[in-house]
Design a protein around this motif. Structure first.
Motif, PDB file in Angstrom:
ATOM      1  N   SER A   1       9.728  -0.151   0.062  1.00 29.42           N
ATOM      2  CA  SER A   1       9.618   0.922  -0.939  1.00 29.42           C
ATOM      3  C   SER A   1       8.543   0.541  -1.941  1.00 29.42           C
ATOM      4  CB  SER A   1      10.935   1.094  -1.694  1.00 29.42           C
ATOM      5  OG  SER A   1      11.988   1.210  -0.791  1.00 29.42           O
ATOM      6  N   CYS A   2       7.782   1.500  -2.368  1.00 34.62           N
ATOM      7  CA  CYS A   2       6.736   1.235  -3.353  1.00 34.62           C
ATOM      8  C   CYS A   2       7.379   0.785  -4.671  1.00 34.62           C
ATOM      9  CB  CYS A   2       5.913   2.499  -3.571  1.00 34.62           C
ATOM     10  SG  CYS A   2       4.805   2.356  -4.985  1.00 34.62           S
ATOM     11  N   PRO A   3       6.949  -0.332  -5.220  1.00 35.68           N
ATOM     12  CA  PRO A   3       7.533  -0.810  -6.474  1.00 35.68           C
ATOM     13  C   PRO A   3       7.271   0.149  -7.634  1.00 35.68           C
ATOM     14  CG  PRO A   3       6.146  -2.499  -5.452  1.00 35.68           C
ATOM     15  CD  PRO A   3       5.909  -1.233  -4.705  1.00 35.68           C
ATOM     16  N   LYS A   4       6.259   1.009  -7.493  1.00 35.43           N
ATOM     17  CA  LYS A   4       5.927   1.924  -8.601  1.00 35.43           C
ATOM     18  C   LYS A   4       6.719   3.231  -8.503  1.00 35.43           C
ATOM     19  CE  LYS A   4       1.333   1.050 -10.505  1.00 35.43           C
ATOM     20  NZ  LYS A   4      -0.087   1.375 -10.314  1.00 35.43           N
ATOM     21  N   CYS A   5       6.599   3.911  -7.342  1.00 33.95           N
ATOM     22  CA  CYS A   5       7.190   5.246  -7.242  1.00 33.95           C
ATOM     23  C   CYS A   5       8.446   5.266  -6.376  1.00 33.95           C
ATOM     24  CB  CYS A   5       6.157   6.228  -6.697  1.00 33.95           C
ATOM     25  SG  CYS A   5       5.748   5.957  -4.956  1.00 33.95           S
ATOM     26  N   GLY A   6       8.736   4.153  -5.718  1.00 31.64           N
ATOM     27  CA  GLY A   6       9.933   4.108  -4.892  1.00 31.64           C
ATOM     28  C   GLY A   6       9.769   4.781  -3.544  1.00 31.64           C
TER      29      GLY A   6
ATOM     30  N   TYR B   1       0.849  -1.194   0.000  1.00 32.39           N
ATOM     31  CA  TYR B   1       0.000   0.000   0.000  1.00 32.39           C
ATOM     32  C   TYR B   1       0.883   1.241   0.000  1.00 32.39           C
ATOM     33  CZ  TYR B   1      -3.427  -3.499   1.286  1.00 32.39           C
ATOM     34  OH  TYR B   1      -4.218  -4.611   1.294  1.00 32.39           O
ATOM     35  N   CYS B   2       0.669   2.079  -1.002  1.00 32.08           N
ATOM     36  CA  CYS B   2       1.462   3.293  -1.139  1.00 32.08           C
ATOM     37  C   CYS B   2       0.523   4.488  -1.074  1.00 32.08           C
ATOM     38  CB  CYS B   2       2.198   3.259  -2.485  1.00 32.08           C
ATOM     39  SG  CYS B   2       2.955   4.839  -2.923  1.00 32.08           S
ATOM     40  N   ALA B   3       0.921   5.484  -0.300  1.00 27.90           N
ATOM     41  CA  ALA B   3       0.066   6.664  -0.143  1.00 27.90           C
ATOM     42  C   ALA B   3      -0.177   7.324  -1.499  1.00 27.90           C
ATOM     43  CB  ALA B   3       0.703   7.649   0.823  1.00 27.90           C
ATOM     44  N   ALA B   4       0.838   7.262  -2.366  1.00 25.31           N
ATOM     45  CA  ALA B   4       0.713   7.935  -3.654  1.00 25.31           C
ATOM     46  C   ALA B   4       0.051   7.051  -4.709  1.00 25.31           C
ATOM     47  CB  ALA B   4       2.089   8.377  -4.151  1.00 25.31           C
ATOM     48  N   CYS B   5       0.373   5.756  -4.719  1.00 27.94           N
ATOM     49  CA  CYS B   5      -0.075   4.880  -5.815  1.00 27.94           C
ATOM     50  C   CYS B   5      -1.256   3.993  -5.430  1.00 27.94           C
ATOM     51  CB  CYS B   5       1.058   3.993  -6.314  1.00 27.94           C
ATOM     52  SG  CYS B   5       2.596   4.872  -6.581  1.00 27.94           S
ATOM     53  N   GLY B   6      -1.577   3.940  -4.163  1.00 25.69           N
ATOM     54  CA  GLY B   6      -2.689   3.075  -3.758  1.00 25.69           C
ATOM     55  C   GLY B   6      -2.254   1.631  -3.591  1.00 25.69           C
TER      56      GLY B   6
HETATM   57 ZN    ZN Z   1       3.960   4.441  -4.897  1.00 31.51          ZN
END
Ligand code: ZN
Ligand code: ZN
Length: 873
Positions: free
Chosen positions: A514-519, A472-477
């Motif tokens: 770390s978020c796999p999308k945005c790091g 779960y990423c605050a930016a990417c969901g």
């Molecule tokens: Zn992210």
């Protein structure tokens, strides 16, 4: 894999004593063979799927590694093992694997109680149970072993989860879920007993909690899961019926009743599902489940109603607790609010009722008292309107103002509508179709099919399970873990408690990622998967458990599947057996497998009980397989589980019964020990020639036994009768020996049958067949006797004995002769004698002659093979 130790001698084994010819010593024999078998790890290995041989996949459900086998396991595996051995002897390429369903709550409870890490506890239990299985002589191909709690396996659960997500078959939703306070986790609907209690804790009522959960869309396959049952004739009817009921398909109409007046956050309409939209003009109230989300809105302005609704909720909880929600004393509360019947705009009072369940249908019903039993009872109690809107339909009926007043409640579908506006006069079936269409055209409803089956909630707030591969990423969901990063390993050092949510949430090294999308900084999902995910596809992994780049090889699976025979307990009828059918269908749609059903045939064995009750520690009636093996040997123990009754029925355990099987095996042993003469040239001759009547009888009984047991394997698996036939054959052999001892033999010998009228080649043939037939049931002893008879071939793959129908045929039968219904004599006649011949022989019998002397014969009745009745006056 889990167990690298070889099996150690069981307690009570007499390791020093050699096998002796005159005394059956199961411990010595079983130890000798266990050691030999252990030296050949490929013994039970299947040939690769490239072989041209016919395959047979025999499978028993894999156990949870609790630490010790119980007798129910032994029976389950003894059935499967007998079948696998029989199919080997029939020349099949047999796959007979075993594994461990090794994630789950008991490991966590043990960890809390003993401060042992779940992994250590589980692997130790697996090693112990594997030793027991080996001691019992079960013929498993251990090179195919699957242990679901190891990353080599559970990484593929995670892989499947990602694939389900890609296909829209996995989703996250906040919803009311079943929560067991003792398990401290969510349960699937299938894990809640009809009583409303937890499947693990039969005394603990499941609560409802609102949680964000991952679900798998089992409902996408509801229709196919239902229809597929028709194509499974090899499954017990009771299991298919249970699944049909669980899936619970019903056709009807979804209708929205709009709220009259202000709407709150829960919406402005009450969707209702009904199978009888033709009676909607008779709806005189709407009934909501106490937990229906609208209830809070409706009673918001009237605090006095809160307590009343709370009471209804408690009544429902207590009824569930008592195990019979159907018998609940019906209560309800009027909310002082109304909904509008979309067909005529009528204001309909909204009630809350204790007998309406939130998880059934839409959690709301339209109440039509004139035409529904339950609604009628409720309306009578609370004085609600009862309005007749359908009439019985008879030939020549016309709506001429003289309707046939039905007795209420009247629920027939063969009926005509009245008092229903423009639909009055229509037969009910037409009305249902037309009114559903009307609802759809006017956007307040539609014809629909509902299922009782719900999507499968797989999130568990526990540690010992497969981590759900989500970040779960605050930016990417919601971000799925990339496939290349699998497996998401379960951390080893975790403080396990039953409080405060998922234990993984307390492991920062695990959670923070770390978020796999945005790091950017993100958090891992801390719930784990329901362990029924593990068992939904494990049997595919058996075909090649070492694959490291994919869960299975489609061609290998194509060779082995479907499973030819699956064997397990009926308690899995709607849990594992629905989930695994669902999983198979998804795998097929992914192009991974070609079969639509996992198992062609299913067999559900009965339970083992003692003194009429289920074995349990609290009753003190548990029989330990280890004790039985130490006292009577593995062969006797497993054979008794097959002998005590038909395998699909419950078996009431008797220690004496095991002792009895031990005595039988001892008789077999002693007979062969006395009569095997592999060194004698006559032993291996196949000299036919004329047989004496005694020899012919022995030959006949032998062929009959082969016929019966072969038929039992091909048919209903009544191994109890198979074993009875073996016993009869052995009794025949002993009777023959006895007759020699009594000197009834022209060439008596003190011990053994040398020089007897049964030639040695025939005695050899009988003993070989006996041992071959014993092999699926008592493999240790069979191997010992096979060797004793000088056989060097591998008994496991020796051809199953054939019978000659001619030799199996009875030659003579004894029949009774009655005179006026009373037995007067018995005669022996050729089995194929005609009625006339039998009649002549009967009338010629001296005793019969005496009984009918001076009387007139009125009638002679011949019942073929059984009796002759002579009526005289
Ligand atoms: Zn992210
Ligand atoms: Zn529980």
């Amino acid at each position: 894999m889990a167990d690298s130790k070889t099996s150690s001698p069981p307690s009570g084994a007499q390791t020093e004593s050699a096998v002796r010819p005159d005394r059956y010593d199961p411990q010595a024999i079983e130890q000798k063979w266990a050691e030999r078998w252990a030296q050949n790890p490929d013994l039970y290995g299947a040939e690769p799927s490239t072989t041209s041989r016919r395959k047979y996949y025999a499978l028993e459900m894999l156990p949870y590694p609790s630490g010790a086998l119980h007798m129910g396991h032994v029976r389950n595996y003894a059935i499967g093992d007998a079948l696998a051995r029989y199919m080997w002897m029939q020349g099949y390429n047999v796959l007979h694997p075993m594994g461990w369903d090794s994630f789950g709550l008991p490991a966590e409870n043990a960890a809390i109680a003993n401060r042992t890490p779940p992994r250590e506890w589980t692997l130790r239990n697996i090693a112990a149970m594997k030793r027991q299985m080996k001691r019992l002589g079960f013929a498993y191909d251990w090179s195919k072993e699957v242990t679901t709690c190891l990353p080599e396996y559970y990484r593929w659960n995670q892989w499947f989860f990602l694939k389900f997500l890609e296909r829209g078959l996995a989703y996250r939703k906040k919803s009311k879920v079943n929560w067991c306070p003792k398990c401290a986790t969510v349960l699937a609907n299938e894990q809640v007993l009809p009583s409303g209690c937890c499947w693990r804790h039969e005394d603990t009522l499941v609560e409802q909690r609102e949680l964000e959960q991952w679900f798998l869309r089992t409902t996408d396959y509801a229709d196919e899961l239902l229809q597929g049952l028709d194509a499974l004739p090899g499954w017990p009817e009771k299991v298919r019926t249970m699944q049909r009921n669980w899936i619970g398909r019903s056709e009807g109409t979804l209708v929205d009743f709009k709220l009259d007046g202000v709407a709150g956050p829960a919406g402005s309409a009450i969707p209702v599902f009904t199978t009888r939209v033709d009676t909607i003009f008779g709806a005189t109230s709407i009934q909501l489940a106490p937990e229906h989300p609208l209830v809070t809105d409706l009673i918001a302005n009237d605090p006095s109603l809160h307590a009343k609704v709370e009471d209804l909720m408690q009544e429902q909880v207590r009824a569930k607790e008592a195990g019979d929600i159907g018998a609940i004393e019906k209560h309800g509360v009027f909310t002082e609010r109304y909904a509008l019947n979309p067909f005529n705009g009528e204001r309909v009072p909204i009630w809350v009722a204790n007998y309406v369940l939130l998880d059934y249908g839409t959690g709301a019903i339209m109440s039509v008292p004139a035409h529904d039993e339950r609604d009628y009872e409720f309306a009578k109690k609370y004085g609600l309107d009862i309005r007749v809107v359908i009439l019985p339909r008879r030939e020549g009926d016309a709506l001429d103002g003289r309707p046939n007043e039905p007795v209420l409640p009247f629920v027939e579908t063969n009926s005509l509508l009245i008092n229903s506006g423009e639909w009055s006069g229509l037969p009910s079936e037409d009305a249902i179709e037309k009114m559903s269409k009307y609802a759809e055209e006017h956007s307040f409803g539609k014809a629909t099919v509902t299922f009782r089956l719900k999507d499968w909630g797989i999130s568990r707030q526990r540690y010992w399970g497969t981590p759900i591969p989500i970040i779960y990423c605050a930016a990417c969901g919601i971000v799925p873990v990339p496939e290349k990063d699998l497996p998401v390993l379960l951390p080893e050092k975790v403080e396990i408690t039953l409080a405060g949510g998922s234990p993984l949430g307390n492991v920062p090294e695990f959670v923070n990622v770390s978020c796999p999308k945005c790091g950017g900084p993100a958090r891992r999902e801390t719930d784990t998967m329901d362990t029924f995910v593990d068992s939904s596809w494990y049997f595919y992994r058996y075909t090649d458990p070492t694959l490291s780049d994919k869960p299975l090889d489609s061609d290998t699976v194509g060779y082995w599947f479907p499973i030819d025979q699956y064997i397990g307990g009926v308690e899995h009828a709607i849990l594992h057996l629905i989930y695994s059918r669902f999983w198979t269908k998804v795998m097929r749609d992914m192009g991974l497998v070609r079969n639509s059903e996992p198992a062609a045939r299913l067999f559900t064995q009965g339970m083992i009980i003692k003194g009429g009750a289920k074995m349990s520690k609290s009753l003190g009636n548990v029989v330990s397989p280890d004790d039985m093996v130490a006292r009577y040997g593995a062969d006797a123990t497993r054979m008794y589980t097959l002998f005590g009754g038909p395998p699909d029925r419950d078996l009431d355990w008797q220690d004496d019964g095991v002792a009895g099987i031990g005595r039988f095996l001892s008789k077999v042993y002693r007979f062969v020990a006395r009569n095997a003469r592999p060194g004698d040239p006559a032993w291996n001759s196949s000299d036919g020639g004329q047989l004496s009547p005694a020899a012919r009888k022995m030959q006949r009984v032998t062929h009959q036994t082969v016929k019966h047991i072969s038929e039992d394997f091909a048919g209903r698996w009544h191994f109890n009768t198979s074993i009875s036939f073996l016993m009869s054959l052995v009794n025949e052999l002993y009777a023959y020996e006895d007759s020699l001892q009594r000197g009834e033999n022209p060439h008596p010998s003190k011990i053994g049958l040398d020089g007897a009228p049964v030639p040695l080649w025939l005695l050899a043939d009988v003993q070989r067949k006996l041992v071959l037939m014993l092999a699926p049931f008592a493999p240790y002893l069979a191997h010992e006797l096979w060797e004793m008879m000088g056989e060097t071939s591998d008994l496991l793959r020796a051809p199953w004995p054939q019978y000659d129908p001619e030799l199996a045929k009875e030659e003579e039968v004894e029949i009774g002769i009655q005179v006026n219904g009373k037995i007067r004599s018995r005669i022996v006649v050729p089995a194929d004698a005609s009625d006339d011949q039998v009649r002549e022989l009967a009338l010629g019998d001296e005793k019969v002659k005496a009984a009918i002397a001076g009387k007139e014969i009125v009638k002679v009745l011949v019942v073929k093979g059984r009796l002759v009745n002579i009526a005289v006056k």
